[in-house]
Design a protein around this motif. Structure first.
Motif, PDB file in Angstrom:
ATOM      1  N   UNK A  77      -3.007  65.191  25.418  1.00  0.00           N
ATOM      2  CA  UNK A  77      -2.250  66.132  26.237  1.00  0.00           C
ATOM      3  C   UNK A  77      -2.553  65.783  27.695  1.00  0.00           C
ATOM      4  N   UNK A  78      -1.516  65.395  28.446  1.00  0.00           N
ATOM      5  CA  UNK A  78      -1.689  64.881  29.801  1.00  0.00           C
ATOM      6  C   UNK A  78      -0.822  65.674  30.775  1.00  0.00           C
ATOM      7  N   UNK A  79      -1.432  66.102  31.864  1.00  0.00           N
ATOM      8  CA  UNK A  79      -0.724  66.838  32.924  1.00  0.00           C
ATOM      9  C   UNK A  79      -0.338  65.862  34.023  1.00  0.00           C
ATOM     10  N   UNK A  80       0.859  66.044  34.577  1.00  0.00           N
ATOM     11  CA  UNK A  80       1.289  65.162  35.649  1.00  0.00           C
ATOM     12  C   UNK A  80       2.638  65.553  36.208  1.00  0.00           C
ATOM     13  N   UNK A  81       3.343  64.590  36.754  1.00  0.00           N
ATOM     14  CA  UNK A  81       4.614  64.834  37.447  1.00  0.00           C
ATOM     15  C   UNK A  81       5.645  63.792  37.026  1.00  0.00           C
ATOM     16  N   UNK A  82       6.830  64.261  36.649  1.00  0.00           N
ATOM     17  CA  UNK A  82       7.953  63.354  36.426  1.00  0.00           C
ATOM     18  C   UNK A  82       8.564  63.035  37.786  1.00  0.00           C
ATOM     19  N   UNK A 113      19.172  55.617  35.900  1.00  0.00           N
ATOM     20  CA  UNK A 113      18.142  56.111  36.816  1.00  0.00           C
ATOM     21  C   UNK A 113      16.923  56.565  36.014  1.00  0.00           C
ATOM     22  N   UNK A 114      16.192  55.627  35.416  1.00  0.00           N
ATOM     23  CA  UNK A 114      15.043  55.995  34.589  1.00  0.00           C
ATOM     24  C   UNK A 114      13.929  56.644  35.410  1.00  0.00           C
ATOM     25  N   UNK A 115      13.286  57.620  34.813  1.00  0.00           N
ATOM     26  CA  UNK A 115      12.194  58.336  35.460  1.00  0.00           C
ATOM     27  C   UNK A 115      10.850  57.721  35.090  1.00  0.00           C
ATOM     28  N   UNK A 116       9.831  58.056  35.857  1.00  0.00           N
ATOM     29  CA  UNK A 116       8.458  57.661  35.584  1.00  0.00           C
ATOM     30  C   UNK A 116       7.594  58.912  35.512  1.00  0.00           C
ATOM     31  N   UNK A 117       6.374  58.740  35.044  1.00  0.00           N
ATOM     32  CA  UNK A 117       5.437  59.858  34.954  1.00  0.00           C
ATOM     33  C   UNK A 117       4.134  59.453  35.637  1.00  0.00           C
ATOM     34  N   UNK A 150       0.585  50.689  32.585  1.00  0.00           N
ATOM     35  CA  UNK A 150       1.895  50.852  31.982  1.00  0.00           C
ATOM     36  C   UNK A 150       2.985  50.716  33.023  1.00  0.00           C
ATOM     37  N   UNK A 151       4.195  50.584  32.569  1.00  0.00           N
ATOM     38  CA  UNK A 151       5.319  50.454  33.498  1.00  0.00           C
ATOM     39  C   UNK A 151       5.875  51.807  33.892  1.00  0.00           C
ATOM     40  N   UNK A 152       5.823  52.773  32.972  1.00  0.00           N
ATOM     41  CA  UNK A 152       6.451  54.072  33.226  1.00  0.00           C
ATOM     42  C   UNK A 152       5.448  55.208  33.366  1.00  0.00           C
ATOM     43  N   UNK A 153       4.268  55.060  32.763  1.00  0.00           N
ATOM     44  CA  UNK A 153       3.222  56.081  32.857  1.00  0.00           C
ATOM     45  C   UNK A 153       2.151  55.541  33.782  1.00  0.00           C
TER      46      UNK A 153
END
Length: 366
Positions: A77-82, A113-117, A150-153
Protein backbone atom coordinates in the motif's frame (compact mmCIF):
# COMPACT_ATOMS: atom_id res chain seq x y z
CA UNK A 1 -7.99 -8.06 -1.38
CA UNK A 2 -6.26 -9.47 1.68
CA UNK A 3 -3.95 -6.68 2.79
CA UNK A 4 -3.14 -5.49 6.33
CA UNK A 5 -4.41 -2.02 5.28
CA UNK A 6 -7.56 -2.01 3.13
CA UNK A 7 -9.37 0.74 1.18
CA UNK A 8 -10.75 3.23 1.71
CA UNK A 9 -8.05 5.14 3.59
CA UNK A 10 -8.24 8.92 3.83
CA UNK A 11 -4.71 10.27 3.23
CA UNK A 12 -2.76 12.11 5.90
CA UNK A 13 -2.83 15.87 5.22
CA UNK A 14 -0.72 19.00 5.76
CA UNK A 15 -1.57 22.38 7.25
CA UNK A 16 -0.29 25.55 5.61
CA UNK A 17 2.45 27.57 7.30
CA UNK A 18 3.95 30.87 6.18
CA UNK A 19 7.67 30.12 6.41
CA UNK A 20 9.90 27.08 6.06
CA UNK A 21 9.99 25.25 9.43
CA UNK A 22 13.56 25.13 10.76
CA UNK A 23 15.17 21.74 11.21
CA UNK A 24 14.70 20.54 14.81
CA UNK A 25 16.36 17.17 14.36
CA UNK A 26 13.19 15.33 13.30
CA UNK A 27 12.00 16.96 10.08
CA UNK A 28 12.05 15.73 6.48
CA UNK A 29 11.47 17.99 3.48
CA UNK A 30 9.89 16.91 0.16
CA UNK A 31 8.73 18.71 -3.00
CA UNK A 32 4.98 19.27 -3.10
CA UNK A 33 3.69 17.60 -6.27
CA UNK A 34 0.84 19.16 -8.24
CA UNK A 35 -1.49 16.30 -9.15
CA UNK A 36 -4.14 13.97 -7.73
CA UNK A 37 -3.42 12.52 -4.30
CA UNK A 38 -3.73 8.74 -4.51
CA UNK A 39 -3.15 5.69 -2.34
CA UNK A 40 -2.29 2.54 -4.30
CA UNK A 41 -3.44 -0.83 -2.93
CA UNK A 42 -1.93 -3.88 -4.64
CA UNK A 43 -2.60 -7.53 -3.81
CA UNK A 44 -1.22 -9.57 -6.68
CA UNK A 45 -3.24 -8.80 -9.80
CA UNK A 46 -5.77 -6.79 -7.81
CA UNK A 47 -5.04 -3.05 -7.90
CA UNK A 48 -7.12 -0.25 -6.39
CA UNK A 49 -6.29 3.46 -6.85
CA UNK A 50 -7.92 5.38 -3.99
CA UNK A 51 -8.48 9.15 -4.17
CA UNK A 52 -8.45 11.81 -1.49
CA UNK A 53 -12.26 11.77 -1.31
CA UNK A 54 -12.08 7.96 -1.20
CA UNK A 55 -13.65 7.57 -4.66
CA UNK A 56 -11.57 5.24 -6.83
CA UNK A 57 -9.34 6.53 -9.62
CA UNK A 58 -8.84 2.98 -10.93
CA UNK A 59 -11.03 3.21 -14.04
CA UNK A 60 -9.53 6.52 -15.16
CA UNK A 61 -5.88 5.43 -15.18
CA UNK A 62 -5.62 1.93 -16.69
CA UNK A 63 -1.99 2.56 -17.66
CA UNK A 64 -1.11 3.11 -13.98
CA UNK A 65 -2.82 -0.14 -13.00
CA UNK A 66 -0.49 -1.96 -15.39
CA UNK A 67 2.51 0.02 -14.16
CA UNK A 68 1.72 -0.92 -10.55
CA UNK A 69 1.73 -4.61 -11.48
CA UNK A 70 5.06 -4.23 -13.28
CA UNK A 71 6.91 -1.89 -10.93
CA UNK A 72 5.67 -2.32 -7.33
CA UNK A 73 5.90 -5.31 -4.95
CA UNK A 74 3.22 -8.02 -5.12
CA UNK A 75 1.49 -6.85 -1.94
CA UNK A 76 1.82 -3.25 -0.80
CA UNK A 77 0.00 0.00 0.00
CA UNK A 78 1.75 3.15 -1.26
CA UNK A 79 0.76 6.81 -0.80
CA UNK A 80 1.67 9.35 -3.45
CA UNK A 81 0.51 11.63 -6.25
CA UNK A 82 -0.75 10.94 -9.76
CA UNK A 83 0.91 13.48 -12.07
CA UNK A 84 0.98 14.12 -15.80
CA UNK A 85 4.07 15.33 -17.56
CA UNK A 86 4.22 17.66 -20.52
CA UNK A 87 7.86 17.69 -21.58
CA UNK A 88 9.87 18.68 -18.51
CA UNK A 89 6.92 20.18 -16.61
CA UNK A 90 3.78 18.97 -14.89
CA UNK A 91 0.47 19.69 -16.62
CA UNK A 92 -2.42 19.67 -14.13
CA UNK A 93 -4.90 20.90 -16.71
CA UNK A 94 -4.21 17.88 -18.93
CA UNK A 95 -4.47 15.65 -15.85
CA UNK A 96 -7.97 16.98 -15.16
CA UNK A 97 -9.02 15.93 -18.66
CA UNK A 98 -8.34 12.32 -17.66
CA UNK A 99 -11.47 12.26 -15.49
CA UNK A 100 -14.04 11.38 -18.14
CA UNK A 101 -17.19 9.21 -18.03
CA UNK A 102 -16.70 7.57 -21.46
CA UNK A 103 -14.64 4.38 -21.37
CA UNK A 104 -13.51 4.87 -24.97
CA UNK A 105 -12.10 8.31 -24.17
CA UNK A 106 -10.43 7.00 -21.02
CA UNK A 107 -8.60 4.40 -23.13
CA UNK A 108 -7.62 6.98 -25.75
CA UNK A 109 -6.28 9.46 -23.18
CA UNK A 110 -4.38 6.70 -21.37
CA UNK A 111 -2.42 6.22 -24.60
CA UNK A 112 -2.12 9.87 -25.65
CA UNK A 113 -1.44 11.47 -22.24
CA UNK A 114 -0.22 8.71 -19.89
CA UNK A 115 0.06 9.57 -16.21
CA UNK A 116 2.83 8.77 -13.74
CA UNK A 117 2.83 8.14 -10.01
CA UNK A 118 5.26 9.75 -7.54
CA UNK A 119 5.49 7.76 -4.30
CA UNK A 120 6.19 9.41 -0.95
CA UNK A 121 4.96 7.05 1.77
CA UNK A 122 4.56 3.32 2.47
CA UNK A 123 1.55 2.16 4.52
CA UNK A 124 1.93 -1.61 4.20
CA UNK A 125 4.30 -4.18 2.74
CA UNK A 126 3.43 -7.87 2.50
CA UNK A 127 1.48 -8.83 5.63
CA UNK A 128 2.91 -5.94 7.67
CA UNK A 129 1.03 -2.71 8.39
CA UNK A 130 3.29 0.32 8.75
CA UNK A 131 0.58 2.73 9.87
CA UNK A 132 2.00 2.97 13.42
CA UNK A 133 5.62 3.05 12.22
CA UNK A 134 7.40 6.44 12.44
CA UNK A 135 7.78 8.21 9.10
CA UNK A 136 11.61 8.06 9.15
CA UNK A 137 11.41 4.25 9.11
CA UNK A 138 8.55 4.21 6.59
CA UNK A 139 10.69 6.29 4.22
CA UNK A 140 13.60 3.85 4.53
CA UNK A 141 11.27 0.95 3.80
CA UNK A 142 9.80 2.86 0.83
CA UNK A 143 13.27 3.39 -0.64
CA UNK A 144 13.93 -0.33 -0.34
CA UNK A 145 11.20 -1.20 -2.86
CA UNK A 146 12.70 1.11 -5.51
CA UNK A 147 15.80 -0.94 -6.26
CA UNK A 148 15.31 -0.64 -10.02
CA UNK A 149 13.97 2.66 -11.35
CA UNK A 150 10.56 2.28 -12.92
CA UNK A 151 9.29 4.30 -15.84
CA UNK A 152 5.88 5.21 -14.43
CA UNK A 153 6.23 4.74 -10.66
CA UNK A 154 8.84 7.12 -9.26
CA UNK A 155 10.18 8.00 -5.81
CA UNK A 156 10.06 11.60 -4.60
CA UNK A 157 13.34 13.17 -3.49
CA UNK A 158 13.73 14.01 0.21
CA UNK A 159 16.09 16.03 2.39
CA UNK A 160 16.76 16.67 6.06
CA UNK A 161 18.24 20.11 5.28
CA UNK A 162 16.01 23.16 5.65
CA UNK A 163 18.49 25.08 3.48
CA UNK A 164 18.11 22.50 0.71
CA UNK A 165 14.33 22.74 1.09
CA UNK A 166 14.49 26.52 0.70
CA UNK A 167 16.46 26.07 -2.53
CA UNK A 168 13.96 23.50 -3.79
CA UNK A 169 11.10 25.88 -2.97
CA UNK A 170 12.49 28.42 -5.44
CA UNK A 171 13.92 26.08 -8.09
CA UNK A 172 11.28 23.40 -8.53
CA UNK A 173 8.37 25.73 -9.22
CA UNK A 174 9.60 26.06 -12.79
CA UNK A 175 8.80 22.37 -13.34
CA UNK A 176 5.23 22.78 -12.08
CA UNK A 177 5.69 21.84 -8.41
CA UNK A 178 3.94 24.12 -5.97
CA UNK A 179 5.85 24.14 -2.70
CA UNK A 180 7.41 22.00 0.02
CA UNK A 181 5.91 19.38 2.35
CA UNK A 182 7.50 19.08 5.80
CA UNK A 183 7.09 15.80 7.68
CA UNK A 184 8.03 15.05 11.31
CA UNK A 185 10.07 11.86 11.18
CA UNK A 186 8.76 10.48 14.46
CA UNK A 187 5.06 10.44 13.55
CA UNK A 188 2.84 7.49 12.58
CA UNK A 189 0.53 7.66 9.57
CA UNK A 190 -2.64 9.40 10.74
CA UNK A 191 -5.43 9.34 8.11
CA UNK A 192 -7.36 12.56 7.45
CA UNK A 193 -5.36 14.58 9.99
CA UNK A 194 -3.22 17.63 9.23
CA UNK A 195 -0.10 16.51 11.05
CA UNK A 196 2.35 17.58 8.33
CA UNK A 197 3.15 21.10 7.11
CA UNK A 198 3.10 22.70 3.65
CA UNK A 199 4.85 25.83 2.45
CA UNK A 200 3.38 27.30 -0.73
CA UNK A 201 4.10 30.30 -2.91
CA UNK A 202 1.93 33.40 -2.57
CA UNK A 203 1.80 36.26 -5.04
CA UNK A 204 -0.60 39.11 -5.74
CA UNK A 205 -2.31 40.38 -8.88
CA UNK A 206 -4.81 43.09 -9.76
CA UNK A 207 -7.84 41.56 -11.49
CA UNK A 208 -11.20 42.62 -12.89
CA UNK A 209 -14.45 41.48 -11.25
CA UNK A 210 -16.69 40.32 -14.12
CA UNK A 211 -19.43 38.49 -12.25
CA UNK A 212 -20.26 36.32 -9.28
CA UNK A 213 -21.82 32.98 -8.46
CA UNK A 214 -24.35 32.69 -5.67
CA UNK A 215 -23.58 30.78 -2.50
CA UNK A 216 -25.17 27.37 -2.05
CA UNK A 217 -27.01 28.66 1.02
CA UNK A 218 -28.92 31.40 -0.79
CA UNK A 219 -28.84 34.62 -2.86
CA UNK A 220 -25.56 35.91 -1.48
CA UNK A 221 -22.13 36.03 -3.11
CA UNK A 222 -20.47 32.64 -3.22
CA UNK A 223 -17.45 33.55 -5.35
CA UNK A 224 -16.31 36.48 -7.46
CA UNK A 225 -15.37 35.69 -11.08
CA UNK A 226 -12.04 37.24 -11.99
CA UNK A 227 -10.65 38.34 -15.33
CA UNK A 228 -7.44 39.58 -16.96
CA UNK A 229 -7.01 41.14 -20.38
CA UNK A 230 -4.88 39.29 -22.91
CA UNK A 231 -2.78 40.60 -25.77
CA UNK A 232 -5.83 40.05 -27.98
CA UNK A 233 -7.72 42.73 -26.04
CA UNK A 234 -10.29 40.26 -24.71
CA UNK A 235 -11.15 39.65 -21.07
CA UNK A 236 -10.21 36.11 -20.02
CA UNK A 237 -11.56 34.25 -17.01
CA UNK A 238 -8.65 33.44 -14.68
CA UNK A 239 -10.36 32.08 -11.57
CA UNK A 240 -12.44 33.00 -8.55
CA UNK A 241 -12.07 34.65 -5.15
CA UNK A 242 -14.18 33.21 -2.36
CA UNK A 243 -12.56 34.08 0.97
CA UNK A 244 -15.38 36.10 2.56
CA UNK A 245 -17.25 35.78 5.89
CA UNK A 246 -20.98 35.09 5.49
CA UNK A 247 -22.01 38.58 6.57
CA UNK A 248 -19.67 40.11 4.02
CA UNK A 249 -21.13 37.93 1.25
CA UNK A 250 -24.56 39.48 1.84
CA UNK A 251 -23.12 43.00 1.84
CA UNK A 252 -21.39 42.37 -1.48
CA UNK A 253 -24.72 41.67 -3.19
CA UNK A 254 -25.85 45.22 -2.46
CA UNK A 255 -22.49 46.77 -3.33
CA UNK A 256 -22.39 45.00 -6.69
CA UNK A 257 -25.98 45.83 -7.74
CA UNK A 258 -25.04 49.04 -9.60
CA UNK A 259 -22.75 46.97 -11.84
CA UNK A 260 -25.27 44.30 -12.91
CA UNK A 261 -25.16 43.65 -16.67
CA UNK A 262 -27.15 41.80 -19.30
CA UNK A 263 -25.46 38.56 -20.31
CA UNK A 264 -25.86 39.37 -24.01
CA UNK A 265 -23.77 42.51 -23.55
CA UNK A 266 -21.13 40.88 -21.35
CA UNK A 267 -17.62 39.88 -22.56
CA UNK A 268 -18.46 36.31 -21.52
CA UNK A 269 -22.01 36.34 -22.88
CA UNK A 270 -21.29 33.22 -24.94
CA UNK A 271 -19.88 31.32 -21.94
CA UNK A 272 -22.35 28.42 -21.85
CA UNK A 273 -22.09 27.60 -25.57
CA UNK A 274 -18.30 27.83 -25.69
CA UNK A 275 -17.73 25.91 -22.47
CA UNK A 276 -20.16 23.13 -23.44
CA UNK A 277 -18.56 22.78 -26.87
CA UNK A 278 -15.10 22.25 -25.34
CA UNK A 279 -15.95 19.69 -22.62
CA UNK A 280 -13.19 17.08 -22.63
CA UNK A 281 -10.91 19.32 -24.74
CA UNK A 282 -7.92 21.37 -23.55
CA UNK A 283 -9.14 24.75 -22.31
CA UNK A 284 -8.76 27.68 -24.67
CA UNK A 285 -7.05 30.81 -23.51
CA UNK A 286 -4.63 33.55 -24.52
CA UNK A 287 -1.88 31.00 -25.19
CA UNK A 288 -4.04 29.09 -27.67
CA UNK A 289 -5.72 32.03 -29.40
CA UNK A 290 -9.10 31.41 -27.76
CA UNK A 291 -10.97 33.25 -25.05
CA UNK A 292 -11.05 31.67 -21.61
CA UNK A 293 -14.56 31.83 -20.15
CA UNK A 294 -16.14 30.32 -17.01
CA UNK A 295 -16.91 26.60 -17.27
CA UNK A 296 -20.47 25.41 -17.86
CA UNK A 297 -20.01 21.88 -16.49
CA UNK A 298 -18.08 20.72 -13.44
CA UNK A 299 -15.78 17.80 -14.19
CA UNK A 300 -16.31 16.51 -10.65
CA UNK A 301 -20.04 17.15 -10.24
CA UNK A 302 -22.18 17.30 -13.39
CA UNK A 303 -25.18 18.54 -11.38
CA UNK A 304 -23.36 21.56 -9.97
CA UNK A 305 -24.78 24.88 -11.20
CA UNK A 306 -21.96 26.97 -12.68
CA UNK A 307 -24.11 29.78 -14.06
CA UNK A 308 -23.14 33.27 -12.89
CA UNK A 309 -24.53 36.77 -12.46
CA UNK A 310 -22.73 39.04 -14.94
CA UNK A 311 -21.27 42.37 -13.88
CA UNK A 312 -19.92 45.20 -15.98
CA UNK A 313 -16.12 44.76 -15.86
CA UNK A 314 -15.44 48.03 -14.10
CA UNK A 315 -14.24 47.02 -10.62
CA UNK A 316 -10.66 46.02 -9.79
CA UNK A 317 -9.42 44.14 -6.74
CA UNK A 318 -6.06 42.81 -5.60
CA UNK A 319 -5.97 39.09 -4.87
CA UNK A 320 -3.35 36.70 -3.53
CA UNK A 321 -2.67 33.48 -5.44
CA UNK A 322 -0.12 30.70 -5.17
CA UNK A 323 0.53 29.59 -8.75
CA UNK A 324 -0.79 29.55 -12.29
CA UNK A 325 -2.22 26.57 -14.16
CA UNK A 326 -1.64 27.57 -17.73
CA UNK A 327 -3.52 30.87 -18.12
CA UNK A 328 -5.55 30.76 -14.89
CA UNK A 329 -5.06 30.60 -11.13
CA UNK A 330 -4.36 27.06 -9.94
CA UNK A 331 -6.43 27.47 -6.75
CA UNK A 332 -9.04 29.85 -5.38
CA UNK A 333 -7.57 33.35 -5.03
CA UNK A 334 -7.91 35.35 -1.81
CA UNK A 335 -9.28 38.89 -1.71
CA UNK A 336 -6.77 41.43 -0.40
CA UNK A 337 -8.18 44.91 -1.15
CA UNK A 338 -10.15 47.06 -3.57
CA UNK A 339 -8.11 48.93 -6.17
CA UNK A 340 -10.12 52.02 -7.21
CA UNK A 341 -6.83 53.51 -8.47
CA UNK A 342 -6.49 50.85 -11.19
CA UNK A 343 -8.36 50.84 -14.50
CA UNK A 344 -9.72 47.47 -15.65
CA UNK A 345 -7.81 47.65 -18.94
CA UNK A 346 -4.54 47.87 -16.98
CA UNK A 347 -5.18 44.41 -15.51
CA UNK A 348 -3.28 42.22 -17.96
CA UNK A 349 -1.31 38.98 -17.91
CA UNK A 350 1.92 40.95 -18.13
CA UNK A 351 1.85 41.65 -14.37
CA UNK A 352 2.07 37.94 -13.49
CA UNK A 353 5.36 36.50 -12.32
CA UNK A 354 6.49 33.42 -14.23
CA UNK A 355 8.85 30.97 -12.48
CA UNK A 356 12.15 30.03 -14.10
CA UNK A 357 11.91 26.69 -15.92
CA UNK A 358 13.38 23.61 -14.27
CA UNK A 359 13.92 20.10 -15.62
CA UNK A 360 11.53 17.53 -14.12
CA UNK A 361 13.97 14.67 -14.75
CA UNK A 362 16.58 16.47 -12.62
CA UNK A 363 14.12 16.53 -9.72
CA UNK A 364 13.24 12.86 -9.95
CA UNK A 365 16.90 11.91 -10.26
CA UNK A 366 17.68 13.29 -6.78
Amino acid sequence: MRLPVLPPVAPMLAKAVKGMPAQDGTLFYEPKWDGFRCIIFRDGDQVFLGSRNERPFTRYFPELVEAVKAELPERCVVDGEIVLRKGQELDFEALQQRIHPAASRVRMLAEQTPASFVAFDLLALGDESLMETPFAERRTRLESIFGAAGRSIRLTPISTSDGQAADWFEMFEGAGLDGIIVKPGDQPYVPDKRTMFKVKHERTADVVIAGYREHKSGPIVGSLLLGLYGDDGRLHHVGVAASFPMARRAELVEELKPYLAELGEHPWGHWAEQAAATVGQPAAGPATGGQRVPGAISRWNAKKDLSFIPLRPELVIEVAYDSMEGDRFRHTAHFRRWRPDRTPRSCTYEQLERPISYNLDDILAR
